[in-house]
Design a protein around this motif. Structure first.
Motif, PDB file in Angstrom:
ATOM      1  N   ASP A  66       0.832  -1.197   0.000  1.00  0.00           N
ATOM      2  CA  ASP A  66       0.000   0.000   0.000  1.00  0.00           C
ATOM      3  C   ASP A  66       0.872   1.254   0.000  1.00  0.00           C
ATOM      4  OD1 ASP A  66      -2.308  -1.539   0.200  1.00  0.00           O
ATOM      5  OD2 ASP A  66      -2.354  -1.431   2.377  1.00  0.00           O
ATOM      6  N   PHE A  67       0.299   2.333  -0.502  1.00  0.00           N
ATOM      7  CA  PHE A  67       0.933   3.645  -0.453  1.00  0.00           C
ATOM      8  C   PHE A  67       1.080   4.038   1.020  1.00  0.00           C
ATOM      9  CE2 PHE A  67       0.334   8.310  -0.319  1.00  0.00           C
ATOM     10  CZ  PHE A  67       1.446   8.696  -1.042  1.00  0.00           C
ATOM     11  N   ILE A  96      -5.737   9.460  -2.178  1.00  0.00           N
ATOM     12  CA  ILE A  96      -6.166   8.062  -2.102  1.00  0.00           C
ATOM     13  C   ILE A  96      -7.477   7.859  -2.856  1.00  0.00           C
ATOM     14  CG2 ILE A  96      -7.009   6.262  -0.540  1.00  0.00           C
ATOM     15  CD1 ILE A  96      -4.933   7.422   1.522  1.00  0.00           C
ATOM     16  N   ASN A 138      -7.174   8.040  -6.668  1.00  0.00           N
ATOM     17  CA  ASN A 138      -6.402   6.953  -7.283  1.00  0.00           C
ATOM     18  C   ASN A 138      -6.799   5.555  -6.815  1.00  0.00           C
ATOM     19  OD1 ASN A 138      -4.321   8.504  -8.866  1.00  0.00           O
ATOM     20  ND2 ASN A 138      -4.071   9.423  -6.836  1.00  0.00           N
ATOM     21  N   ARG A 139      -7.834   5.463  -6.010  1.00  0.00           N
ATOM     22  CA  ARG A 139      -8.176   4.201  -5.358  1.00  0.00           C
ATOM     23  C   ARG A 139      -8.309   3.035  -6.333  1.00  0.00           C
ATOM     24  NH1 ARG A 139     -11.977   3.022  -0.411  1.00  0.00           N
ATOM     25  NH2 ARG A 139     -10.915   1.136   0.227  1.00  0.00           N
ATOM     26  N   CYS A 185      -1.788   0.206  -5.206  1.00  0.00           N
ATOM     27  CA  CYS A 185      -1.247   0.665  -3.924  1.00  0.00           C
ATOM     28  C   CYS A 185      -2.214   1.573  -3.167  1.00  0.00           C
ATOM     29  CB  CYS A 185       0.091   1.367  -4.126  1.00  0.00           C
ATOM     30  SG  CYS A 185       0.012   2.904  -5.057  1.00  0.00           S
ATOM     31  N   PHE A 186      -3.258   2.060  -3.822  1.00  0.00           N
ATOM     32  CA  PHE A 186      -4.237   2.937  -3.169  1.00  0.00           C
ATOM     33  C   PHE A 186      -5.520   2.208  -2.786  1.00  0.00           C
ATOM     34  CE2 PHE A 186      -1.656   5.941  -5.647  1.00  0.00           C
ATOM     35  CZ  PHE A 186      -1.325   6.840  -4.643  1.00  0.00           C
ATOM     36  N   TYR A 199      -6.069  -0.283  -0.411  1.00  0.00           N
ATOM     37  CA  TYR A 199      -6.235  -0.518   1.028  1.00  0.00           C
ATOM     38  C   TYR A 199      -7.402  -1.484   1.255  1.00  0.00           C
ATOM     39  CZ  TYR A 199      -3.264   3.602   1.287  1.00  0.00           C
ATOM     40  OH  TYR A 199      -2.244   4.491   1.123  1.00  0.00           O
TER      41      TYR A 199
END
Length: 173
Positions: free
Chosen positions: A29-30, A73, A76-77, A82-83, A85
């Motif tokens: 994740d970011f 987030i 870009n989810r 990486c966004f 989550y």
């Protein structure tokens, strides 16, 4: 904007004798833990006499930074893995979700190979504000209290950044 108490957070003119490296272990994740967040936490811990404490979420993740991270987030989810989550179900991610991400990432923070925190729990204060109940590990607590040490944070990209400079806390402009 300075971290709360940052002006009192320097090393008091002590000579730096050791450099302590902090890093969040490999994550897909970011990483939202910034040098500002860590500097604010270290400043807070330096003023404590016990390893267990409660800190308001906004003290370590101020409103401007929180809003910025949520925008990044949520924008870009679904564009980049990486966004995503995956442990956060709410969509879009709001403050509480962001605080859960922050708590999980702080739990993964290591000082060299040693964990920094034994426990981090997201909770509410009596006035309903979000807060973290935190228990530091003994080595991290002692390192934070040692005014002769300095901290380097290695970010997700491998870049190193000094934390809690000699003359005050990190700045967020």
């Amino acid at each position: 904007m300075r971290a709360a108490g940052a002006e009192k957070c320097g090393n008091g003119g002590e000579t730096v004798t050791q450099q302590i490296r902090l890093r969040i272990e490999e994550r897909e994740d970011f990483v939202i833990v910034t040098s500002y967040v860590l500097s604010a936490l270290i400043c807070r811990i330096r003023g404590l006499t016990v390893r267990r404490f409660t800190v308001a979420a906004e003290e370590i993740l101020p409103n401007g930074l929180e809003e910025y991270l949520r925008r990044i987030i949520n924008t870009n989810r679904y564009a980049a893995p990486c966004f995503r989550y995956s442990h956060i179900r709410e969509d879009p991610i709001e403050k509480e979700g962001l605080y859960r991400i922050l708590g999980a990432q702080l739990t993964a923070l290591k000082m060299e190979k040693t964990e920094c925190f034994r426990d981090i729990v997201l909770t509410d204060t009596m006035d309903g504000a979000a807060a973290f109940d935190i228990v530091c590990t003994e080595p991290f607590f002692l390192a934070c209290r040692d005014l002769t040490g300095s901290f380097l944070y290695t970010g997700q990209d491998g870049a190193e950044e000094a934390l809690v400079p000699k003359y005050g806390g990190a700045r967020m402009d």
